[in-house]
Design a protein around this motif. Structure first.
Motif, PDB file in Angstrom:
ATOM      1  N   TYR A 100      41.651  35.017  58.180  1.00 44.93           N
ATOM      2  CA  TYR A 100      42.859  35.234  58.407  1.00 44.93           C
ATOM      3  C   TYR A 100      42.865  36.781  58.108  1.00 44.93           C
ATOM      4  O   TYR A 100      42.299  37.441  57.315  1.00 44.93           O
ATOM      5  CB  TYR A 100      43.647  34.453  57.333  1.00 44.93           C
ATOM      6  N   ALA A 101      43.487  37.530  59.021  1.00 46.88           N
ATOM      7  CA  ALA A 101      43.443  39.059  58.881  1.00 46.88           C
ATOM      8  C   ALA A 101      45.155  39.434  59.268  1.00 46.88           C
ATOM      9  O   ALA A 101      45.480  39.116  59.790  1.00 46.88           O
ATOM     10  CB  ALA A 101      42.648  39.693  59.913  1.00 46.88           C
ATOM     11  N   VAL A 102      45.161  40.707  58.492  1.00 45.63           N
ATOM     12  CA  VAL A 102      46.473  41.382  58.761  1.00 45.63           C
ATOM     13  C   VAL A 102      46.160  42.829  58.780  1.00 45.63           C
ATOM     14  O   VAL A 102      45.458  43.285  58.173  1.00 45.63           O
ATOM     15  CB  VAL A 102      47.622  40.908  57.638  1.00 45.63           C
ATOM     16  N   GLU A 103      46.895  43.656  59.683  1.00 41.12           N
ATOM     17  CA  GLU A 103      46.795  44.936  59.713  1.00 41.12           C
ATOM     18  C   GLU A 103      47.941  45.596  58.839  1.00 41.12           C
ATOM     19  O   GLU A 103      49.053  45.165  58.636  1.00 41.12           O
ATOM     20  CB  GLU A 103      47.350  45.579  61.150  1.00 41.12           C
ATOM     21  N   ILE A 104      47.543  46.704  57.954  1.00 39.22           N
ATOM     22  CA  ILE A 104      48.457  47.168  56.983  1.00 39.22           C
ATOM     23  C   ILE A 104      48.427  48.729  57.280  1.00 39.22           C
ATOM     24  O   ILE A 104      47.265  49.254  57.175  1.00 39.22           O
ATOM     25  CB  ILE A 104      47.956  47.025  55.616  1.00 39.22           C
ATOM     26  N   PRO A 132      39.616  35.231  44.913  1.00 35.92           N
ATOM     27  CA  PRO A 132      39.801  35.915  43.636  1.00 35.92           C
ATOM     28  C   PRO A 132      40.472  37.349  43.902  1.00 35.92           C
ATOM     29  O   PRO A 132      40.816  37.710  42.848  1.00 35.92           O
ATOM     30  CB  PRO A 132      38.373  36.120  43.519  1.00 35.92           C
ATOM     31  N   LEU A 133      40.847  37.660  45.011  1.00 36.77           N
ATOM     32  CA  LEU A 133      41.504  38.934  45.272  1.00 36.77           C
ATOM     33  C   LEU A 133      42.825  38.564  46.276  1.00 36.77           C
ATOM     34  O   LEU A 133      42.795  37.863  47.194  1.00 36.77           O
ATOM     35  CB  LEU A 133      40.757  39.979  45.970  1.00 36.77           C
ATOM     36  N   TRP A 134      44.030  39.229  45.576  1.00 33.61           N
ATOM     37  CA  TRP A 134      45.277  38.894  46.379  1.00 33.61           C
ATOM     38  C   TRP A 134      46.178  40.234  46.514  1.00 33.61           C
ATOM     39  O   TRP A 134      46.327  40.809  45.514  1.00 33.61           O
ATOM     40  CB  TRP A 134      46.017  37.904  45.594  1.00 33.61           C
ATOM     41  N   ILE A 135      46.594  40.641  47.534  1.00 29.69           N
ATOM     42  CA  ILE A 135      47.298  41.872  47.637  1.00 29.69           C
ATOM     43  C   ILE A 135      48.818  41.502  47.469  1.00 29.69           C
ATOM     44  O   ILE A 135      49.203  40.615  48.190  1.00 29.69           O
ATOM     45  CB  ILE A 135      47.043  42.457  49.004  1.00 29.69           C
ATOM     46  N   VAL A 136      49.265  41.865  46.322  1.00 27.49           N
ATOM     47  CA  VAL A 136      50.792  41.656  46.064  1.00 27.49           C
ATOM     48  C   VAL A 136      51.574  42.832  45.783  1.00 27.49           C
ATOM     49  O   VAL A 136      50.965  44.142  45.753  1.00 27.49           O
ATOM     50  CB  VAL A 136      50.811  40.714  44.727  1.00 27.49           C
ATOM     51  N   PHE A 137      52.866  42.649  45.970  1.00 29.68           N
ATOM     52  CA  PHE A 137      54.008  43.579  45.905  1.00 29.68           C
ATOM     53  C   PHE A 137      54.776  43.540  44.558  1.00 29.68           C
ATOM     54  O   PHE A 137      54.866  42.043  44.360  1.00 29.68           O
ATOM     55  CB  PHE A 137      54.622  43.920  47.306  1.00 29.68           C
ATOM     56  N   PRO A 138      55.540  44.409  44.145  1.00 27.11           N
ATOM     57  CA  PRO A 138      56.561  43.871  43.283  1.00 27.11           C
ATOM     58  C   PRO A 138      57.750  43.436  43.910  1.00 27.11           C
ATOM     59  O   PRO A 138      58.814  44.147  43.906  1.00 27.11           O
ATOM     60  CB  PRO A 138      56.633  45.478  42.730  1.00 27.11           C
ATOM     61  N   PHE A 139      57.745  42.427  44.510  1.00 28.16           N
ATOM     62  CA  PHE A 139      58.689  41.496  45.142  1.00 28.16           C
ATOM     63  C   PHE A 139      60.235  41.664  44.542  1.00 28.16           C
ATOM     64  O   PHE A 139      61.204  41.887  45.173  1.00 28.16           O
ATOM     65  CB  PHE A 139      58.455  40.363  45.396  1.00 28.16           C
ATOM     66  N   ASP A 140      60.131  41.741  42.960  1.00 29.79           N
ATOM     67  CA  ASP A 140      61.447  41.595  42.531  1.00 29.79           C
ATOM     68  C   ASP A 140      62.211  42.944  42.358  1.00 29.79           C
ATOM     69  O   ASP A 140      63.064  43.013  41.812  1.00 29.79           O
ATOM     70  CB  ASP A 140      61.286  41.071  41.125  1.00 29.79           C
ATOM     71  N   ALA A 141      61.429  43.844  42.471  1.00 29.97           N
ATOM     72  CA  ALA A 141      61.714  45.320  42.235  1.00 29.97           C
ATOM     73  C   ALA A 141      62.607  45.934  43.079  1.00 29.97           C
ATOM     74  O   ALA A 141      63.216  46.827  42.695  1.00 29.97           O
ATOM     75  CB  ALA A 141      60.650  46.174  41.936  1.00 29.97           C
ATOM     76  N   GLN A 147      60.614  41.497  52.514  1.00 29.67           N
ATOM     77  CA  GLN A 147      60.650  40.890  54.013  1.00 29.67           C
ATOM     78  C   GLN A 147      59.517  40.622  54.498  1.00 29.67           C
ATOM     79  O   GLN A 147      58.548  40.448  54.071  1.00 29.67           O
ATOM     80  CB  GLN A 147      60.985  42.442  54.574  1.00 29.67           C
ATOM     81  N   GLU A 148      59.684  39.744  55.715  1.00 29.06           N
ATOM     82  CA  GLU A 148      58.573  39.162  56.162  1.00 29.06           C
ATOM     83  C   GLU A 148      57.539  40.008  56.542  1.00 29.06           C
ATOM     84  O   GLU A 148      56.196  39.535  56.312  1.00 29.06           O
ATOM     85  CB  GLU A 148      59.112  38.498  57.515  1.00 29.06           C
ATOM     86  N   VAL A 149      57.553  41.241  56.660  1.00 25.01           N
ATOM     87  CA  VAL A 149      56.391  42.078  57.297  1.00 25.01           C
ATOM     88  C   VAL A 149      55.617  42.158  55.922  1.00 25.01           C
ATOM     89  O   VAL A 149      54.367  42.367  55.858  1.00 25.01           O
ATOM     90  CB  VAL A 149      56.989  43.382  57.964  1.00 25.01           C
ATOM     91  N   ALA A 152      53.760  39.098  54.878  1.00 24.67           N
ATOM     92  CA  ALA A 152      52.594  38.820  55.854  1.00 24.67           C
ATOM     93  C   ALA A 152      51.426  39.713  55.357  1.00 24.67           C
ATOM     94  O   ALA A 152      50.347  39.311  55.384  1.00 24.67           O
ATOM     95  CB  ALA A 152      52.873  39.165  57.176  1.00 24.67           C
ATOM     96  N   ARG A 153      51.749  40.908  54.601  1.00 22.28           N
ATOM     97  CA  ARG A 153      50.691  41.710  54.317  1.00 22.28           C
ATOM     98  C   ARG A 153      50.198  41.469  52.769  1.00 22.28           C
ATOM     99  O   ARG A 153      49.086  41.879  52.276  1.00 22.28           O
ATOM    100  CB  ARG A 153      51.208  43.101  54.101  1.00 22.28           C
ATOM    101  N   SER A 154      50.890  40.203  52.193  1.00 24.09           N
ATOM    102  CA  SER A 154      50.325  39.837  50.821  1.00 24.09           C
ATOM    103  C   SER A 154      49.204  38.707  51.010  1.00 24.09           C
ATOM    104  O   SER A 154      49.352  37.517  50.762  1.00 24.09           O
ATOM    105  CB  SER A 154      51.536  39.297  50.218  1.00 24.09           C
ATOM    106  N   ILE A 155      47.985  39.350  51.542  1.00 24.44           N
ATOM    107  CA  ILE A 155      47.065  38.431  51.880  1.00 24.44           C
ATOM    108  C   ILE A 155      46.213  37.872  50.701  1.00 24.44           C
ATOM    109  O   ILE A 155      46.057  38.866  49.587  1.00 24.44           O
ATOM    110  CB  ILE A 155      46.050  39.067  52.853  1.00 24.44           C
ATOM    111  N   TRP A 156      46.072  36.796  50.469  1.00 22.21           N
ATOM    112  CA  TRP A 156      45.118  36.211  49.318  1.00 22.21           C
ATOM    113  C   TRP A 156      44.012  35.759  49.902  1.00 22.21           C
ATOM    114  O   TRP A 156      43.383  35.729  51.075  1.00 22.21           O
ATOM    115  CB  TRP A 156      45.977  34.965  48.775  1.00 22.21           C
TER     116      TRP A 156
END
Length: 165
Positions: A100-104, A132-141, A147-149, A152-156
């Motif tokens: 699975y791939a996503v452009e960032i 073992p690696l997951w791109i995450v964001f401070p969703f609650d901040a 947002q959906e975009v 989608a970038r929160s690739i695990w």
């Protein structure tokens, strides 16, 4: 082997040692968690857990739409990694173990919010736990991270990053 130039940032020096001096940073093939390549496919870095944990770390406490309760992620800001490996990069392709791939685009990491997480609640994440690696964001901040975009970038199960432009 020449030592890294004193003008290099500590992160760049560490990555140079990892990439250019395999005798100093030997990792078994199975231990590599992340391979970063340039737009021509040349390897910029091959990082195992030890190399990732040696980089400047940050902690994000946030909920996610995929987990229950508040999660405590520790990892390397994607902006830090990209600044030292490919400072001119305008876009990357992040690819998971299952291809699975996503452009960032650069705007997706330049603000420093994106975190290349390698721990959750202080523990390594198994494949079952989206590691073992997951791109995450401070969703609650900020609602901008809910947002959906951004989801989608929160690739695990991330294992490859390729500079695309």
């Amino acid at each position: 082997m020449p030592l890294p130039s004193p003008s290099l940032t500590p992160l760049a020096a560490l990555l140079a040692a990892t990439v250019l001096a395999p005798a100093l940073a030997v990792a078994a093939e199975d231990d590599i968690l992340l391979t970063v390549t340039d737009s021509d496919g040349a390897v910029l870095a091959r990082l195992d857990m030890e190399a990732l944990q040696a980089l400047p770390a940050r902690v994000i406490e946030t909920s996610t739409i995929w987990t229950d309760g508040i999660q405590v992620f520790t990892g390397v800001p994607l902006a830090t990694l990209m600044q030292d490996l490919a400072p001119e990069a305008q876009s990357i392709s992040a690819t998971a173990i299952n291809d699975y791939a996503v452009e960032i685009p650069r705007s997706g990491w330049a603000d420093g919010a994106a975190l290349l997480a390698y721990l959750n609640h202080g523990e390594p994440m198994s494949l079952r736990e989206k590691g073992p690696l997951w791109i995450v964001f401070p969703f609650d901040a900020d609602p901008a991270y809910r947002q959906e975009v951004v989801y989608a970038r929160s690739i695990w199960q991330l294992d490859r990053i390729s500079v695309t432009e």
